[in-house]
Scaffold this motif. Structure first.
Motif, PDB file in Angstrom:
ATOM      1  N   UNK A 242       0.847  -1.185   0.000  1.00 36.88           N
ATOM      2  CA  UNK A 242       0.000   0.000   0.000  1.00 36.88           C
ATOM      3  C   UNK A 242       0.886   1.239   0.000  1.00 36.88           C
ATOM      4  N   UNK A 243       0.268   2.399  -0.205  1.00 32.85           N
ATOM      5  CA  UNK A 243       1.001   3.651  -0.098  1.00 32.85           C
ATOM      6  C   UNK A 243       1.459   3.803   1.345  1.00 32.85           C
ATOM      7  N   UNK A 244       2.753   3.947   1.562  1.00 30.72           N
ATOM      8  CA  UNK A 244       3.316   4.018   2.915  1.00 30.72           C
ATOM      9  C   UNK A 244       3.337   5.479   3.364  1.00 30.72           C
ATOM     10  N   UNK A 245       2.250   5.895   4.013  1.00 26.41           N
ATOM     11  CA  UNK A 245       2.153   7.278   4.469  1.00 26.41           C
ATOM     12  C   UNK A 245       1.762   7.395   5.935  1.00 26.41           C
ATOM     13  N   UNK A 246       1.548   6.243   6.611  1.00 27.61           N
ATOM     14  CA  UNK A 246       1.191   6.282   8.016  1.00 27.61           C
ATOM     15  C   UNK A 246      -0.233   6.704   8.289  1.00 27.61           C
ATOM     16  N   UNK A 247      -1.027   6.891   7.235  1.00 28.82           N
ATOM     17  CA  UNK A 247      -2.412   7.342   7.392  1.00 28.82           C
ATOM     18  C   UNK A 247      -3.351   6.148   7.192  1.00 28.82           C
ATOM     19  N   UNK A 248      -4.305   6.006   8.096  1.00 24.61           N
ATOM     20  CA  UNK A 248      -5.177   4.830   8.092  1.00 24.61           C
ATOM     21  C   UNK A 248      -6.515   5.189   7.461  1.00 24.61           C
ATOM     22  N   UNK A 249      -6.605   4.917   6.140  1.00 23.92           N
ATOM     23  CA  UNK A 249      -7.854   5.130   5.411  1.00 23.92           C
ATOM     24  C   UNK A 249      -8.490   3.797   5.115  1.00 23.92           C
ATOM     25  N   UNK A 250      -9.352   3.773   4.089  1.00 23.54           N
ATOM     26  CA  UNK A 250     -10.144   2.584   3.807  1.00 23.54           C
ATOM     27  C   UNK A 250      -9.282   1.365   3.476  1.00 23.54           C
ATOM     28  N   UNK A 251      -8.222   1.537   2.682  1.00 14.51           N
ATOM     29  CA  UNK A 251      -7.408   0.398   2.266  1.00 14.51           C
ATOM     30  C   UNK A 251      -6.647  -0.199   3.457  1.00 14.51           C
ATOM     31  N   UNK A 252      -6.054   0.664   4.271  1.00 19.25           N
ATOM     32  CA  UNK A 252      -5.317   0.173   5.434  1.00 19.25           C
ATOM     33  C   UNK A 252      -6.267  -0.436   6.460  1.00 19.25           C
ATOM     34  N   UNK A 253      -7.439   0.186   6.639  1.00 16.23           N
ATOM     35  CA  UNK A 253      -8.448  -0.388   7.527  1.00 16.23           C
ATOM     36  C   UNK A 253      -8.809  -1.807   7.064  1.00 16.23           C
ATOM     37  N   UNK A 254      -8.961  -1.950   5.756  1.00 14.81           N
ATOM     38  CA  UNK A 254      -9.412  -3.232   5.214  1.00 14.81           C
ATOM     39  C   UNK A 254      -8.400  -4.346   5.486  1.00 14.81           C
ATOM     40  N   UNK A 255      -7.114  -4.093   5.253  1.00 16.56           N
ATOM     41  CA  UNK A 255      -6.126  -5.150   5.449  1.00 16.56           C
ATOM     42  C   UNK A 255      -5.966  -5.486   6.934  1.00 16.56           C
ATOM     43  N   UNK A 256      -6.353  -4.536   7.815  1.00 11.45           N
ATOM     44  CA  UNK A 256      -6.279  -4.778   9.252  1.00 11.45           C
ATOM     45  C   UNK A 256      -7.571  -5.344   9.815  1.00 11.45           C
ATOM     46  N   UNK A 257      -8.573  -5.475   8.952  1.00 12.55           N
ATOM     47  CA  UNK A 257      -9.848  -6.022   9.387  1.00 12.55           C
ATOM     48  C   UNK A 257     -10.677  -5.069  10.220  1.00 12.55           C
ATOM     49  N   UNK A 258     -10.453  -3.754  10.031  1.00 10.45           N
ATOM     50  CA  UNK A 258     -11.199  -2.749  10.796  1.00 10.45           C
ATOM     51  C   UNK A 258     -12.442  -2.278  10.042  1.00 10.45           C
TER      52      UNK A 258
END
Length: 258
Positions: A242-258
């Motif tokens: 993913x884009x490594x920016x430290x910001x938790x949006x929809x894509x990062x939430x999804x891979x973390x199961x949030x």
């Protein structure tokens, strides 16, 4: 910056779509963000595609600029930061401005520049200009035009046929993962009293959602998004391409199961 409720209502009315379906597309594509802040400068979200730049330039830069031009899609060439994404575009523009713009996806809905003619823009430069014109309106208009131009996509979006949307909007190859993200987003936005858009968590934030994030990351859950949480988020983003920016949006939430 991001769309407001009126933006979503207008687009949904023009396309005759459920409002949550428009919100879901925005959330999954860009967490609803319409502009990035790069050192105080507001820029449109962008993603440069080296294989498209190669194709659009006849591969004449493959040897001299292998980081910008190639034959096949190469994930390792994708920028990992927002600044890096714009740097790729600018370096490619120095070689061929129109090809660079056409080989990049633009705005909150990540519409590829090479669609400019089919979306009824006068040129690819006019398309790119529209991304930043009139606030967020140009980006929403590009999405509406994109859907209007494809009756099959339009129908799938209206009916919530997310596997079809995955194939037609993103070209497939996700094995249903993109469809599942859309389905989950619709569930969030479809309920009575559902939030217009979950916030994008970042360094400095506090709250129960940050604590839930920390639990998912497997670190101490104190509800404060500090340097340790930022570092853990970046590790996950890097590991999942993913884009490594430290910001938790929809894509990062999804891979973390949030």
């Amino acid at each position: 910056m991001g769309f407001d409720e009126l933006d979503y209502r207008r687009a949904a009315a023009r396309l005759d779509l459920p409002i949550p379906h428009v919100k879901a597309m925005s959330a999954v594509e860009s967490s609803g963000e319409t502009f990035w802040d790069l050192n105080g400068r507001q820029v449109v979200p962008v993603r440069f595609e080296a294989h498209w730049f190669g194709k659009l330039t006849g591969y004449r830069f493959n040897a001299s600029h292998p980081g910008l031009s190639c034959v096949d899609w190469t994930p390792s060439l994708a920028a990992r930061t927002r600044a890096g994404a714009w740097d790729q575009v600018e370096r490619a523009r120095a070689l061929d401005r129109d090809a660079a713009d056409a080989a990049s996806s633009w705005g909150a809905f990540q519409v590829m520049g090479f669609h400019w003619r089919g979306l009824r823009y006068d040129s690819v430069r006019a398309f790119v200009f529209s991304m930043s014109s009139h606030g967020d309106d140009g980006q929403m208009d590009a999405f509406v035009r994109f859907v209007e131009a494809d009756p099959a996509l339009h129908r799938a979006l209206r009916l919530g046929q997310w596997e079809v949307v995955e194939e037609l909007y993103n070209g497939g190859g996700f094995g249903g993962a993109y469809a599942q993200k859309l389905r989950a987003a619709v569930a969030v936005y479809g309920g009575i009293g559902a939030p217009a858009m979950p916030r994008v968590m970042r360094l400095g934030d506090r709250g129960a959602d940050v604590a839930a994030l920390q639990v998912a990351l497997g670190i101490a859950a104190d509800g404060a998004f500090g340097p340790a949480t930022d570092a853990a988020v970046r590790r996950v983003q890097a590991a999942r391409a993913l884009l490594v920016d430290g910001m938790v949006g929809a894509m990062t939430r999804s891979v973390l199961g949030l």
